[in-house]
Write an enzyme that holds these catalytic residues in place. Sequence first.
Site, PDB file in Angstrom:
ATOM      1  CE1 TYR A 148      -5.647 -14.035   5.556  1.00 54.26           C
ATOM      2  CE2 TYR A 148      -3.511 -13.632   4.549  1.00 54.26           C
ATOM      3  CZ  TYR A 148      -4.478 -13.301   5.471  1.00 54.26           C
ATOM      4  OH  TYR A 148      -4.295 -12.213   6.290  1.00 54.26           O
ATOM      5  CE  LYS A 152      -7.342 -10.734   5.482  1.00 56.85           C
ATOM      6  NZ  LYS A 152      -8.302  -9.973   6.316  1.00 56.85           N
TER       7      LYS A 152
END
Length: 263
Positions: A148, A152
């Site tokens: 994750y 990002k």
Amino acid sequence: MTRLALVTGASSGIGLELARCCARDGLDLILAADEPEIEDAAAEIRAMGREAKALQGDLSDPAAVDRLIELAGARPVDFLLANAGRGLGHAFIDQDWQQARHVIDTNIVGTLYLVQRIARDMVRRGSGRILLTGSIAGFMPGTFQAVYNASKAFIDSFAIALRHELQDSGVSVTLLMPGATETRFFQRAGLLDTRIGQARKADAAAVAEAGFKAMMAGEEQIVTGWKNRMQVAAAHVTPAGMLAEQHRRMAEPNSGQESEEEG
């Protein structure tokens, strides 16, 4: 003609609040999410007096992105708020590969495909605004949230690069970088037993309003919350290994229980 906004990840959390911001500003909407609650979101927008169409679909699939764009018909998309995203906690080697792949395909592949399709049309018209939801997580190695945070970091970098590629086109790109926000994200990512999952979080409506205003003003980026801004500033001068260990303490499974015992 009323201007049109397209918002992804709009069934709840920041995405739903962004849709509400758009409606209050007099925009018609196309909404997308992978949850059936997206129909409820569209109904709410219609109750606010705006036109709203909804697609329940998995935007990690390019075919779903194509269907979403088709909902606009002949109308140009004036505002793209690319907010859809997935998280995944726990150690990378313990994660199900298909779930990890889904994070990458949603946060990066599907998002970029949608942005390219919409941005090309905006550039041809010479006008448009794009808001990409990144995260301050992109500034730190995400121990126990590695895929994750890396996704990002990609979006944070991509958004600024795209903005400067389009700087003379009439199309602006704004990067919204929130910190931990009160949404379904932590439940869906399996992070409820962690310190970050149990910590106090920012209000999704406040985050969305800040991002929407920044987009409308044509700003390059916005980090919401003064604590998050301090964290980003510190990340620029803190060794990566130290950041990784800080993240471990927040995202390691069962760290929330440890925090309660320490308290």
